[in-house]
Design a protein around this motif. Structure first.
Motif, PDB file in Angstrom:
ATOM      1  N   GLY A  45       0.754  -1.249   0.000  1.00 51.39           N
ATOM      2  CA  GLY A  45       0.000   0.000   0.000  1.00 51.39           C
ATOM      3  C   GLY A  45       0.781   1.295   0.000  1.00 51.39           C
ATOM      4  N   TRP A  46       2.069   1.264  -0.256  1.00 44.67           N
ATOM      5  CA  TRP A  46       2.853   2.496  -0.315  1.00 44.67           C
ATOM      6  C   TRP A  46       2.441   3.338  -1.517  1.00 44.67           C
ATOM      7  CZ3 TRP A  46       6.124   3.581   3.657  1.00 44.67           C
ATOM      8  CH2 TRP A  46       6.548   2.516   4.458  1.00 44.67           C
ATOM      9  N   THR A  47       2.584   4.647  -1.393  1.00 48.92           N
ATOM     10  CA  THR A  47       2.400   5.551  -2.525  1.00 48.92           C
ATOM     11  C   THR A  47       3.631   6.440  -2.647  1.00 48.92           C
ATOM     12  OG1 THR A  47       1.294   7.230  -1.182  1.00 48.92           O
ATOM     13  CG2 THR A  47      -0.110   5.603  -2.258  1.00 48.92           C
ATOM     14  N   VAL A  48       3.880   6.901  -3.868  1.00 44.88           N
ATOM     15  CA  VAL A  48       5.004   7.801  -4.129  1.00 44.88           C
ATOM     16  C   VAL A  48       4.443   9.064  -4.753  1.00 44.88           C
ATOM     17  CG1 VAL A  48       7.229   8.092  -5.279  1.00 44.88           C
ATOM     18  CG2 VAL A  48       6.502   5.809  -4.553  1.00 44.88           C
ATOM     19  N   SER A  49       4.814  10.217  -4.194  1.00 45.34           N
ATOM     20  CA  SER A  49       4.322  11.488  -4.737  1.00 45.34           C
ATOM     21  C   SER A  49       5.467  12.486  -4.865  1.00 45.34           C
ATOM     22  CB  SER A  49       3.221  12.064  -3.834  1.00 45.34           C
ATOM     23  OG  SER A  49       3.682  12.207  -2.504  1.00 45.34           O
ATOM     24  N   ASN A  50       5.265  13.453  -5.748  1.00 44.01           N
ATOM     25  CA  ASN A  50       6.229  14.561  -5.945  1.00 44.01           C
ATOM     26  C   ASN A  50       7.630  14.099  -6.291  1.00 44.01           C
ATOM     27  OD1 ASN A  50       4.163  16.397  -5.236  1.00 44.01           O
ATOM     28  ND2 ASN A  50       4.599  16.074  -3.076  1.00 44.01           N
ATOM     29  N   GLY A  51       7.762  13.024  -7.064  1.00 44.63           N
ATOM     30  CA  GLY A  51       9.071  12.508  -7.454  1.00 44.63           C
ATOM     31  C   GLY A  51       9.028  11.005  -7.565  1.00 44.63           C
ATOM     32  N   THR A  52      10.182  10.366  -7.458  1.00 44.62           N
ATOM     33  CA  THR A  52      10.257   8.914  -7.642  1.00 44.62           C
ATOM     34  C   THR A  52      11.173   8.261  -6.611  1.00 44.62           C
ATOM     35  OG1 THR A  52      12.069   9.185  -9.224  1.00 44.62           O
ATOM     36  CG2 THR A  52       9.828   9.035 -10.132  1.00 44.62           C
ATOM     37  N   VAL A  53      10.982   6.938  -6.473  1.00 50.94           N
ATOM     38  CA  VAL A  53      11.895   6.074  -5.724  1.00 50.94           C
ATOM     39  C   VAL A  53      12.150   4.845  -6.578  1.00 50.94           C
ATOM     40  CG1 VAL A  53      11.002   6.881  -3.484  1.00 50.94           C
ATOM     41  CG2 VAL A  53      10.089   4.769  -4.508  1.00 50.94           C
ATOM     42  N   ASP A  54      13.255   4.154  -6.315  1.00 51.41           N
ATOM     43  CA  ASP A  54      13.575   2.903  -6.993  1.00 51.41           C
ATOM     44  C   ASP A  54      13.462   1.749  -6.010  1.00 51.41           C
ATOM     45  OD1 ASP A  54      14.196   4.380  -9.267  1.00 51.41           O
ATOM     46  OD2 ASP A  54      16.372   4.282  -8.937  1.00 51.41           O
ATOM     47  N   LEU A  55      13.174   0.559  -6.538  1.00 57.64           N
ATOM     48  CA  LEU A  55      13.232  -0.657  -5.733  1.00 57.64           C
ATOM     49  C   LEU A  55      14.438  -1.459  -6.195  1.00 57.64           C
ATOM     50  CD1 LEU A  55       9.513  -1.692  -5.348  1.00 57.64           C
ATOM     51  CD2 LEU A  55      11.213  -1.723  -3.529  1.00 57.64           C
ATOM     52  N   ASP A  56      15.468  -1.485  -5.380  1.00 56.68           N
ATOM     53  CA  ASP A  56      16.727  -2.161  -5.702  1.00 56.68           C
ATOM     54  C   ASP A  56      16.829  -3.468  -4.929  1.00 56.68           C
ATOM     55  OD1 ASP A  56      17.179   0.145  -7.106  1.00 56.68           O
ATOM     56  OD2 ASP A  56      18.921   0.791  -5.965  1.00 56.68           O
ATOM     57  N   GLY A  57      17.879  -4.236  -5.248  1.00 55.80           N
ATOM     58  CA  GLY A  57      18.162  -5.418  -4.445  1.00 55.80           C
ATOM     59  C   GLY A  57      18.463  -6.654  -5.245  1.00 55.80           C
ATOM     60  N   GLN A  58      18.319  -7.784  -4.588  1.00 56.15           N
ATOM     61  CA  GLN A  58      18.679  -9.079  -5.132  1.00 56.15           C
ATOM     62  C   GLN A  58      18.033  -9.327  -6.487  1.00 56.15           C
ATOM     63  OE1 GLN A  58      17.906 -12.226  -2.380  1.00 56.15           O
ATOM     64  NE2 GLN A  58      18.372 -13.835  -3.846  1.00 56.15           N
ATOM     65  N   GLY A  59      18.847  -9.724  -7.471  1.00 58.22           N
ATOM     66  CA  GLY A  59      18.351 -10.031  -8.803  1.00 58.22           C
ATOM     67  C   GLY A  59      18.197  -8.830  -9.709  1.00 58.22           C
ATOM     68  N   PHE A  60      18.532  -7.633  -9.206  1.00 58.03           N
ATOM     69  CA  PHE A  60      18.389  -6.417 -10.003  1.00 58.03           C
ATOM     70  C   PHE A  60      19.768  -5.886 -10.346  1.00 58.03           C
ATOM     71  CE2 PHE A  60      16.922  -1.778 -10.183  1.00 58.03           C
ATOM     72  CZ  PHE A  60      16.262  -1.936 -11.398  1.00 58.03           C
ATOM     73  N   VAL A  61      19.847  -5.041 -11.371  1.00 57.92           N
ATOM     74  CA  VAL A  61      21.136  -4.478 -11.772  1.00 57.92           C
ATOM     75  C   VAL A  61      21.743  -3.644 -10.650  1.00 57.92           C
ATOM     76  CG1 VAL A  61      20.039  -2.462 -12.862  1.00 57.92           C
ATOM     77  CG2 VAL A  61      22.320  -3.206 -13.620  1.00 57.92           C
ATOM     78  N   HIS A  62      20.900  -3.060  -9.803  1.00 56.71           N
ATOM     79  CA  HIS A  62      21.393  -2.292  -8.662  1.00 56.71           C
ATOM     80  C   HIS A  62      21.172  -3.103  -7.382  1.00 56.71           C
ATOM     81  CE1 HIS A  62      21.750   1.166 -11.266  1.00 56.71           C
ATOM     82  NE2 HIS A  62      20.464   1.100 -11.578  1.00 56.71           N
ATOM     83  N   ASN A  63      22.262  -3.525  -6.747  1.00 56.73           N
ATOM     84  CA  ASN A  63      22.166  -4.271  -5.484  1.00 56.73           C
ATOM     85  C   ASN A  63      23.323  -3.861  -4.590  1.00 56.73           C
ATOM     86  OD1 ASN A  63      21.482  -6.019  -3.454  1.00 56.73           O
ATOM     87  ND2 ASN A  63      22.138  -7.868  -4.503  1.00 56.73           N
ATOM     88  N   GLU A  64      23.206  -2.660  -4.034  1.00 58.01           N
ATOM     89  CA  GLU A  64      24.290  -2.089  -3.234  1.00 58.01           C
ATOM     90  C   GLU A  64      24.320  -2.622  -1.809  1.00 58.01           C
ATOM     91  OE1 GLU A  64      22.174  -0.369  -5.080  1.00 58.01           O
ATOM     92  OE2 GLU A  64      23.397   0.579  -6.622  1.00 58.01           O
ATOM     93  N   LEU A  65      23.254  -3.324  -1.387  1.00 59.18           N
ATOM     94  CA  LEU A  65      23.205  -3.917  -0.038  1.00 59.18           C
ATOM     95  C   LEU A  65      22.966  -5.422  -0.161  1.00 59.18           C
ATOM     96  CD1 LEU A  65      20.873  -1.321   1.760  1.00 59.18           C
ATOM     97  CD2 LEU A  65      23.375  -1.454   1.903  1.00 59.18           C
ATOM     98  N   PRO A  66      23.954  -6.163  -0.702  1.00 59.81           N
ATOM     99  CA  PRO A  66      23.751  -7.600  -0.904  1.00 59.81           C
ATOM    100  C   PRO A  66      23.409  -8.306   0.413  1.00 59.81           C
ATOM    101  CG  PRO A  66      26.054  -6.974  -1.279  1.00 59.81           C
ATOM    102  CD  PRO A  66      25.283  -5.717  -1.104  1.00 59.81           C
ATOM    103  N   GLY A  67      22.513  -9.299   0.292  1.00 65.48           N
ATOM    104  CA  GLY A  67      22.104 -10.049   1.470  1.00 65.48           C
ATOM    105  C   GLY A  67      20.905  -9.456   2.187  1.00 65.48           C
ATOM    106  N   ASN A  68      20.350  -8.360   1.671  1.00 65.10           N
ATOM    107  CA  ASN A  68      19.203  -7.714   2.307  1.00 65.10           C
ATOM    108  C   ASN A  68      17.932  -7.772   1.471  1.00 65.10           C
ATOM    109  OD1 ASN A  68      20.180  -6.382   4.925  1.00 65.10           O
ATOM    110  ND2 ASN A  68      21.771  -5.831   3.458  1.00 65.10           N
ATOM    111  N   GLY A  69      17.876  -8.693   0.524  1.00 61.24           N
ATOM    112  CA  GLY A  69      16.671  -8.822  -0.295  1.00 61.24           C
ATOM    113  C   GLY A  69      16.425  -7.568  -1.105  1.00 61.24           C
TER     114      GLY A  69
END
Length: 199
Positions: A45-69
């Motif tokens: 149920g999260w919403t994003v307004s007035n800009g953007t956020v990314d969802l990073d992590g395991q299996g994605f090109v961006h995974n700066e916190l490995p081991g944290n899903g």
């Protein structure tokens, strides 16, 4: 023997009343969400307004916190950080704790300032770029039963934000429940003592 066991039960109930174990009323580690740039759909149920956020992590090109899903980069990919918010129904007079993990951007991109709100309580955190994922908490006690917002926003917009993970809200049960338990145990003791005297 019975009195000794009963006394132990009363002591344990009193200890429970004093510690008042917290009950989780909301929890999200974002692992159920699909990793993507500029995320707009969230399972919880999260919403994003007035800009953007990314969802990073395991299996994605961006995974700066490995081991944290999966986790949220609070500054998406549009050069404008969005406000990530959610809401929950809270009961007046109960003590609530918002717990969440924040980490620096891990990309040698300078520090990030994150504004966090829970009900009418607001805190600001400065995350250094190499800060590991660390748990923070905010307490809130509503005076009116209502739906309240909790939110996270990275200031600025350079496509390299602080990371958010493991968001939970817990409630401390009202002491009345423990008082009722102790009253019930005391009544049982009275009946047992009376029965023994009659014998």
């Amino acid at each position: 023997m019975f009195l000794r066991k009963f006394s132990s039960a009363v002591v344990l109930a009193a200890m429970a009343a004093s510690s008042q174990a917290a009950v989780t009323v909301f929890s999200d580690n974002f692992d159920a969400d699909r990793t993507t740039n500029n995320a707009t759909q969230f399972v919880h149920g999260w919403t994003v307004s007035n800009g953007t956020v990314d969802l990073d992590g395991q299996g994605f090109v961006h995974n700066e916190l490995p081991g944290n899903g999966h986790y949220v980069d609070l500054d998406g990919s549009t050069m404008k950080a969005g406000l990530l918010s959610n809401s929950i129904s809270l009961t007046a007079g109960l003590d609530y704790t918002l717990s969440f993990g924040l980490a620096g951007n891990q990309r040698n991109w300078g520090n990030d300032t994150v504004d966090v709100s829970f009900g009418n309580v607001h805190h600001t955190y400065v995350m250094h770029q190499a800060d590991a994922l660390t748990t923070y908490t905010i307490d809130f006690k509503p005076t009116v039963s209502a739906v309240y917002q909790f939110s996270f926003q990275n200031r600025g917009g350079d496509n390299r934000g602080a990371f958010l993970d493991n968001v939970t809200i817990s409630a401390v049960p009202e002491p009345d429940g423990y008082a009722m338990l102790l009253t019930g145990l005391a009544a049982m003791l009275g009946l047992t003592v009376a029965a023994r005297r009659r014998r």
